[in-house]
Each structure stands twice: as structure tokens, then as C-alpha cells.
Motif scaffolding. Structure first.
Motif, short mmCIF file in Angstrom:
data_model
loop_
_atom_site.label_atom_id
_atom_site.label_comp_id
_atom_site.label_asym_id
_atom_site.label_seq_id
_atom_site.Cartn_x
_atom_site.Cartn_y
_atom_site.Cartn_z
N VAL A 49 0.96 -1.25 0.00
CA VAL A 49 0.06 -0.09 -0.21
C VAL A 49 0.89 1.10 -0.02
O VAL A 49 1.63 1.51 0.44
CB VAL A 49 -0.75 0.09 1.61
CG1 VAL A 49 -2.02 -0.93 0.94
CG2 VAL A 49 -0.32 0.43 2.23
N ALA A 51 -0.25 4.23 1.72
CA ALA A 51 -0.79 4.92 3.02
C ALA A 51 -0.02 6.07 3.49
O ALA A 51 -0.79 7.09 3.84
CB ALA A 51 -1.68 4.09 3.86
N SER A 57 4.14 -3.18 3.26
CA SER A 57 2.89 -3.68 3.91
C SER A 57 2.27 -3.11 4.20
O SER A 57 2.26 -2.46 4.94
CB SER A 57 3.85 -4.92 4.23
OG SER A 57 3.11 -6.03 5.19
N SER A 58 0.50 -3.49 3.90
CA SER A 58 -0.41 -3.20 4.72
C SER A 58 -0.73 -3.40 6.22
O SER A 58 -0.67 -2.84 6.89
CB SER A 58 -1.71 -3.66 4.16
OG SER A 58 -1.62 -5.04 4.35
N GLN A 59 0.03 -4.87 6.41
CA GLN A 59 0.48 -5.04 7.88
C GLN A 59 1.74 -4.50 8.45
O GLN A 59 1.57 -4.51 9.70
CB GLN A 59 0.62 -6.44 8.11
CG GLN A 59 -0.45 -7.26 7.43
CD GLN A 59 -1.49 -7.62 8.04
OE1 GLN A 59 -2.56 -6.55 7.66
NE2 GLN A 59 -1.42 -7.82 9.93
N ILE A 65 -6.90 0.29 8.13
CA ILE A 65 -7.00 0.14 6.52
C ILE A 65 -7.43 -1.23 5.73
O ILE A 65 -7.38 -1.83 6.33
CB ILE A 65 -5.65 0.47 5.90
CG1 ILE A 65 -5.70 0.78 4.20
CG2 ILE A 65 -4.35 -0.32 6.13
CD1 ILE A 65 -4.15 0.80 3.65
N VAL A 67 -8.38 -2.73 2.12
CA VAL A 67 -7.70 -3.12 0.82
C VAL A 67 -8.18 -4.04 0.04
O VAL A 67 -8.12 -4.85 -0.32
CB VAL A 67 -6.29 -2.65 0.34
CG1 VAL A 67 -5.31 -3.28 -0.45
CG2 VAL A 67 -5.25 -2.82 1.97
N GLU A 149 -7.03 1.52 -1.83
CA GLU A 149 -7.31 1.37 0.06
C GLU A 149 -8.22 2.46 0.79
O GLU A 149 -8.64 3.58 0.22
CB GLU A 149 -6.03 2.42 0.31
CG GLU A 149 -4.61 1.59 -0.64
CD GLU A 149 -3.16 2.45 -0.40
OE1 GLU A 149 -3.34 2.89 0.68
OE2 GLU A 149 -2.67 1.23 -1.46
#
Length: 797
Positions: A49, A51, A57-59, A65, A67, A149
Motif C-alpha cells: 500500500v 498509505a 506492506s499493509s500489515q 486500512i 485494501v 485503499e
């Protein structure tokens, strides 16, 4: 009981899929897959992502968030934000037409009701880093999307003053130096037709191009017996082109342009019910309708019949161009985004919600241009990452409005005991509105991530913002003969003039607003384990002050109340804590967040009993609070199965609003001027909301092609919510659940063919309820889509 059985059946089906031996091949030893996190992707790969304006990584991002991958958008038919809300429980979308659209996150963002150009939205919508200032952009089809996102909670440091509730960050597929192409065709009931295509490839060793097109059409779902026409149709066209120049070195330049238009037969309502107001019995809807021999087309809203006699159209054009330059400077990257966007809006509405010629014209066409420039530098180091930048924005809107009363207006608005009752003094009464807005904003911002230890990070952020709004609103009023109706210094008027002024009073205001604001946030996060991140955030944010550009209430002499010309900025204090986890060899993901947002001087869109304020105006509610808990769970035991369950509990209320508009049951000549609704629920918020789904596949051979047969399911549920700024017993929308299924074949050669059904159980629900002006008690509504079904064929090269 029927709803409970549907939900239970859907969850049972999901559980059955998960436990089926045919779908649970063991992973090879040592192989790890990262779950999609929110049902966003079917690939099982790590989700990257942007963001925090860098790839990660989104984590690893300490932000709540959701996705949604482009493949999932396409597979579920979520081709605009309105459909996207079925996949993300805390995203709410309400629209009576493209201009009057609200996109909220966690129940806040845009005041619920008719749009007022003089305010900011609280959910920022970005496409490839370009800010879209008008919520109308949310009604268009997504075009060649790679990923979406949905960032929940204030994002003011990096995304600006317009993100007190969150942001929607849309990334499109970019030009490639390898040739690729894809096409998709869908057909369905209600004459649904949709076609999408995109092609990308090199023009030279340093230049690549990508072009995408999308077209959607569908017959309406409501039949208008007055015009013998189906309304609430779809008629969308979108084009997007991009050129990528990547010379030797570390420079990357993308020039992009897009154009979209809509020309549906839209947007109308159906009769829902009548409320008992405080007006005299002969001035309520039933008596008023009987006096003119009128009856609605149907009193059952799900007969989907209406009799609106005014012209209905919602022609809409939006587009623009952007230049994005990225220069890799080694440890950091310098990015410049220059953009221009336009929006042309050409509507016609029937604002009396009936088949009687009461309000025969109601339209406010407008033209908007916006210019943005963002410059930012992003640095990544061993112990410190940071983003610093500057942003400038200018917007200009011109609006030309017309509202006109018809031949049924006099008897509808004047009491039978009056000598004017049968004179037709309101027939042809016309208000012509001239409105403009100049909106300028500039900001400096920065965010630092300090890695105190490899596990512990402290992230402060700041933003300094300046806003200036200059508006003008003029309403000129003419009687049926074309003579202009003017106010005089003595405040003495004939009976005819007084009756006309009660409907439309001349008005001229020139509201202005300017202010500086400093906002900031602080986040701390800790890696408790390699796949466990805990975080906590405090944010002090704001939404810019607003100016009223729909007209303001008048005093007893029909003159504008100047104190209502502007509204104060919102002041936001936000607290959030969350945990992001992965387990079972990263086959499963569970993210949890708890939040509380306190808003002082909340900007509410309200109406009062005056006909002269048909379109509503802005006011500040002293204090508002929204708080809740969210959870996102997804699991992928192997490459043949994935499932997700997302849920949210949201409690949003007016903490203090002592001078709010009264609900219809307390409105009328004997009602109080204002009502104290402190403690009442905010509009549009479902206390409980869920989205859930699964997809399973088995190897198969079809038409000589090797591939897989797949079955997918996506469901959603939301509990009841209020559909009016002030809660009323007549404007609660009951909770509902929607269930969508798809099944088909995907070939290894990138060909797929599948059928789908949406709202499979033909749930009868409303998207929005509206109160007719004048305290007659009429409640009109917009029914949600009925069951739709069809087939899609997709090809990729």
C-alpha cells in the motif's frame, strides 16, 4: 426470521467450502502466503500500500486500512464507490443524484443531505495521488483500477484538511514496457451492458503508453407513469490515457488524462409514507392531495412506481489531466504532482416528490475547475523515515439555479380559508439563483518515523494549513407575469406579495472565510512479534470553516440572517488503538481497531420550515462523538480457497446540539423553532455492519482449456440507521442484508467466463429517505437495486 436464516445459510455455505477436502490441498513445507487481509485480493501475495506515501506492506502500516484489489473489484461488480461499501463495513455511501452524494467513514465526513458547495468533504478521494474535491467523482465507474485503499480515521498530516474521517486512495494500472491487454464484457437483466478494455505497451525504449475505456448502461429500476419512462438508469462512459517517460537514470514522468460522462434518466423517488406533523389537519399531505384529486402512483414503494411530472436528468461530465514526476535521489525520492480537473453538472429534479405541478423546475447546473500542486520528498533510512512537502489548491465554481412553482402550488401552499386560495398567485413564481465560489488553500506538512529500536517506532506528523473562501449567492424572484419581486424599506407588502415572499424571498449574500490552522498527530507502534504489530494514535485535526451557498434562513422581514452565512471549522480529537496479526504460517490475518473521535462545531446540513430555504443550509452542532470497534479477518488455507469476514460496531451521536431543526412529527405552525437533539444518533450510521465472503475453486478443463471452476460469494449486513439529520420515527431505514454469488471458469490462458447474481434474495431496502419541504408529512425514498443477474466474459493477453 427470514433474514436470520439467510445469514445463517450464507455462513454455513462458507464453512462448508472451507472444510471441503477437495479444496484443502496441503501447502509445501516452508511455503508461506500472506492473506489478503480484507478480502481484497485472491492472489495470496503480500499487499503493498501507499498509505504513508511510500510502498510498504499493509500489515506494517499503523493505520486501520481496508485494501480491495482490482481483481476483486471486477469480480464482485463493485465498479463504483456505491457498490464498494458492501465490501467495507465502515464506508457509507448515500446519493440522491451525483451532486448530492455523501461518502462517509465511521459515520462522519460529509453533512447528510443536499450538497452545499461552501464546505469541504471529510473523506478525501485520491486517484493516482490527485485529489478530487467533489464527491460526485465517487459516482463514476472505476477505470482500470489496480487497487483501492480505504484509510479509516483522520489522515490530515499526509492527505490534508479534507480527511477528518479518512481517505479513499485509488491506484490505477500504470503503463508497462511489456505489451499487455485485457477486455471484459458483461450483460444482464434490466438490459445491463458493460464493456471494459485496456491496452498497454512500449512506444520506444523510454516511452510506454496505456489506454483504458469503460462503458456501462442499464435500464432504470423505477417506472414513471407520468412520462412512461424507466428512471434510475445507468449510462456511463469513461476514458483514461497515460504516457510514461522513463529515460536513463532515476527519473520517471507520467502524463495522464481522463474523461467520464453520465447521461442517465435520473434521479427520482417513490412515495414511502406520510408523517403526522404539527400542521392543521387540512394542511397535511392527505388533505392537500385530496383537495386536488391526487393520489400517488402506488403506496407500496417496492412496486417501484412513481408519477413525478418534472423533467429528470443528471448529466455529468468530469475529467482532467495530471503530470506526475518522480526523481529517485538515492536515499530519498522527490515527487511532484500537478493536476487540473473539471466538473460540469447539468441536472433537473422534481423536488415536490409528487405528480402534481407544485415545483415544476428545480435545477442548479454548475461548472467547476480545480488546480492542485503537490511537492514532497520521501526519505527512507535505517533509523529514520520521513515525508515533507507542500500542497496548493484552487477551486472555482459557477452555478446558475432555477426554481419555479407550478399551477398546483397555490392550493398546496395557501390555506383554504385564505382569499388567495383559488387565485393562482404562486403559478409561475420563479427564483433565479447566481452562485459562485473561489476556494484557495495552501499547506506545509511533514511526517517522521523514528525507529527507536527495530521493534518500536514513534511517528509524529504536522500540517500547517491556510484556507480562504470567497462566495456569492443571489436569488432574484419573479412572479408569473415576469415582474421582479423586491424587498422594500418599510417592510409593508400586499397579501399577494406576502404569499409569494413566503415561498421565495430575494436574497443576496457574499460570505467569506479565511483562517490558519495547525494540525498534528502522534502514532507509536511496536512489533510484539514478527507478525504482530500493535499501535496507538492521537490526532488533532480539523475541517475548514464553511460558507452557505444555498441561501440562508430569513427573519420576519424576509431578510437574510447574516449570522448563518458562515459556519465554524470543525475541531477534531481522535484516539485509536489497534493490533495487526498474521498466523498459521501467514495463511490467516486478523486486524482489530478501537477508536473514538470527538468533534467540536460539527458541520451539519439542516432544513427548517421555510419554503425559501428549500435546499437546506449549514449549521454547527456544538459537539459530536463517534466511537467503535472494527475487525478484519481473512484466511487462505491454500491456493484453492480464501474467505474473509469484516465487521464494525459504530456508535455516533450528537453530544450537544440544542438548536437543531425539528423532525417532521414536531414541525409545523405550532412547533418549536428549534429542537434539542443532544444524545441522538447521527444520520447514516448503522450500529452494526458486516461484510463477508469466500471463493473456492477446483481444477477443471473447459472448451479445451486447462483451468479451474470457481464459486464465489460476497455478503453484507447493516443494522437500521437514521436517514435524516434530526432522527425521526418516520425516517429510520430498517436493517438489511445483501447476498451476491458468482460461479464460472478461469483458464490458465487468462480467459474467464462466469455468471453472477447480486441481491440474490431480492431484498427490499432503501438507500435513502427524504422529507418533502413544507411540513406536509410526505416521506419519499430511493429503493435499492432489486435482484440483478448476468454473465461476464474476460480476456487477458
Amino acid at each position: 426470521m427470514l433474514r436470520i436464516s439467510r445469514l445463517a445459510g450464507a455462513l454455513l455455505a462458507t464453512t462448508t467450502l472451507a472444510s471441503s477436502p477437495a479444496l484443502a490441498d496441503d501447502l509445501e513445507n516452508g511455503e508461506e502466503q500472506t492473506s489478503a487481509g480484507t478480502g481484497a485480493s485472491d492472489s495470496g501475495e503480500d499487499i503493498v500500500v501507499t498509505a504513508r506515501r511510500r510502498n510498504e506492506s499493509s500489515q506494517d502500516v499503523p493505520v486501520a486500512i481496508a485494501v480491495i484489489g482490482g481483481d476483486h473489484v471486477d469480480a464482485t461488480g463493485s465498479f463504483n464507490v456505491g457498490r464498494l461499501q458492501q465490501l467495507t463495513p465502515t464506508l457509507q455511501f448515500y446519493s440522491s443524484n451525483p451532486r448530492n452524494t455523501a461518502v462517509n467513514i465511521r459515520g462522519i465526513g460529509v453533512p447528510f443531505g443536499l450538497t452545499n458547495d461552501g464546505i469541504e468533504q471529510g473523506v478525501g478521494i485520491y486517484v493516482d495521488d490527485v485529489y478530487n474535491s467533489r464527491v460526485a467523482s465517487a459516482t463514476f465507474d472505476f477505470l482500470d483500477v489496480a487497487q483501492i485503499e480505504v484509510l479509516r480515521g483522520p489522515q490530515g498530516t499526509l492527505y490534508g484538511k479534507n480527511t477528518t474521517a479518512g481517505a479513499i486512495n485509488i491506484t490505477t494500472n500504470q503503463p508497462t514496457f511489456d505489451f499487455e491487454g485485457k477486455a471484459e464484457v458483461s450483460i444482464g437483466n434490466y438490459s445491463f451492458k458493460q464493456a471494459k478494455a485496456a491496452v498497454s505497451g512500449p512506444l520506444s525504449d523510454t516511452v510506454a503508453a496505456r489506454i483504458a475505456v469503460s462503458s456501462t448502461s442499464r435500464r432504470g429500476t423505477i417506472y414513471n407513469i407520468s412520462t412512461s419512462q424507466w428512471i434510475q438508469s445507468q449510462d456511463n462512459l469513461g476514458l483514461r490515457g497515460q504516457l510514461l517517460w522513463k529515460p536513463a537514470g532515476r527519473l520517471e514522468v507520467v502524463l495522464a488524462g481522463d474523461y467520464s460522462e453520465q447521461a442517465p434518466s435520473c434521479c427520482g423517488t417513490v412515495y414511502v409514507r406520510t408523517a403526522t406533523t404539527q400542521r392543521a389537519a387540512n394542511r397535511q399531505f392527505a388533505a392537500l392531495a385530496a383537495a386536488q384529486g391526487y393520489a400517488p402512483a402506488s403506496t407500496d414503494p417496492f412496486d417501484r412506481l412513481t408519477d413525478l411530472d418534472g423533467e429528470l436528468k443528471a448529466r455529468n461530465k468530469i475529467g482532467g489531466a495530471s503530470l506526475r514526476v518522480k526523481w529517485d535521489l538515492g536515499p530519498g525520492e522527490l515527487t511532484s504532482i500537478t493536476a487540473w480537473r473539471f466538473w460540469d453538472w447539468d441536472p433537473s429534479n422534481d423536488r415536490d416528490f409528487t405528480g402534481l405541478p407544485i415545483v415544476t423546475r428545480s435545477q442548479n447546473p454548475s461548472q467547476q475547475d480545480q488546480y492542485t500542486q503537490e511537492l514532497r520528498y520521501n526519505y527512507s533510512g535505517r533509523t529514520v523515515d520521513f515525508v515533507v512537502g507542500a500542497f496548493a489548491f484552487h477551486q472555482h465554481i459557477d452555478t446558475q439555479g432555477t426554481e419555479q412553482q407550478g399551477s398546483a402550488s397555490t392550493r398546496w401552499n395557501i390555506a383554504p380559508t385564505s382569499s388567495l386560495y383559488d387565485t393562482g398567485v404562486l403559478d409561475g413564481l420563479t427564483a433565479r439563483n447566481t452562485v459562485y465560489l473561489k476556494n484557495t488553500s495552501a499547506a506545509l506538512f511533514g511526517q517522521l518515523s523514528w525507529k527507536v529500536t527495530p521493534e518500536w517506532t514513534i511517528q509524529p506528523g504536522v500540517r500547517l494549513n491556510y484556507d480562504e473562501k470567497e462566495g456569492y449567492y443571489q436569488r432574484r424572484v419573479f412572479d408569473g407575469s415576469g415582474a421582479e419581486l423586491l424587498l422594500n424599506d418599510t417592510n409593508t407588502y400586499t397579501a399577494v406579495q406576502s404569499a409569494q415572499l413566503a415561498i421565495y424571498a430575494p436574497q443576496e449574500i457574499a460570505p467569506r472565510f479565511s483562517d490558519w490552522n495547525f494540525s498534528y498527530d502522534l502514532t507509536t507502534s511496536f512489533k510484539a512479534a514478527p507478525d504482530v504489530l500493535v499501535y496507538a494514535t492521537y490526532a488533532r485535526s480539523f475541517k475548514s470553516g464553511g460558507i452557505n451557498l444555498n441561501g440562508v434562513p430569513t427573519d420576519s422581514t424576509y431578510r437574510a440572517i447574516s449570522a448563518a452565512e458562515t459556519v465554524k471549522p470543525e475541531s477534531v480529537n481522535h484516539y485509536e488503538a489497534g493490533i495487526k496479526t498474521q498466523f498459521w504460517g501467514r495463511r490467516a490475518t486478523l486486524n482489530l481497531a478501537a477508536f473514538r473521535t470527538d468533534i467540536a462545531n460539527y458541520q451539519a446540513n439542516v432544513n427548517n420550515s421555510q419554503y425559501g430555504v428549500l435546499r437546506g443550509y449549514l449549521a454547527n452542532a456544538r459537539a459530536v462523538r463517534t466511537q467503535g470497534v472494527e475487525g478484519d479477518f481473512s484466511v487462505r488455507p491454500d491456493e484453492r480457497f480464501n474467505a474473509y469476514l469484516n465487521g464494525a460496531y459504530t456508535d455516533g451521536s450528537y453530544r450537544k446540539f440544542i438548536d437543531a431543526p425539528c423532525p417532521p412529527e414536531l414541525s409545523g405552525s405550532s412547533s418549536p423553532a428549534n429542537c434539542d437533539i443532544s444524545g441522538e444518533v447521527l444520520p447514516g450510521i448503522s450500529r452494526w455492519s458486516f461484510s463477508f465472503g469466500a471463493e473456492a475453486s477446483v481444477p477443471a478443463r473447459f472448451l479445451g482449456q486447462e483451468g479451474e471452476v470457481f464459486f464465489g460469494y460476497d455478503g453484507s449486513y447493516r443494522s437500521r440507521f437514521s436517514s435524516n439529520a434530526t432522527p425521526s420515527q418516520y425516517t429510520w431505514i430498517e436493517g438489511y442484508d445483501l447476498h451476491n454469488f458468482r460461479a464460472g471458469f478461469r483458464a490458465d490462458s487468462r480467459f474467464s467466463l462466469y455468471g453472477w447474481v447480486r441481491n440474490a434474495f431480492d431484498e427490499k431496502y432503501f438507500e435513502q429517505l427524504q422529507i418533502a419541504s413544507g411540513n406536509t408529512g410526505l416521506i419519499a425514498g430511493s429503493p435499492g437495486d432489486p435482484r440483478t443477474w448476468g454473465m461476464t466474459a474476460r480476456f487477458e493477453i
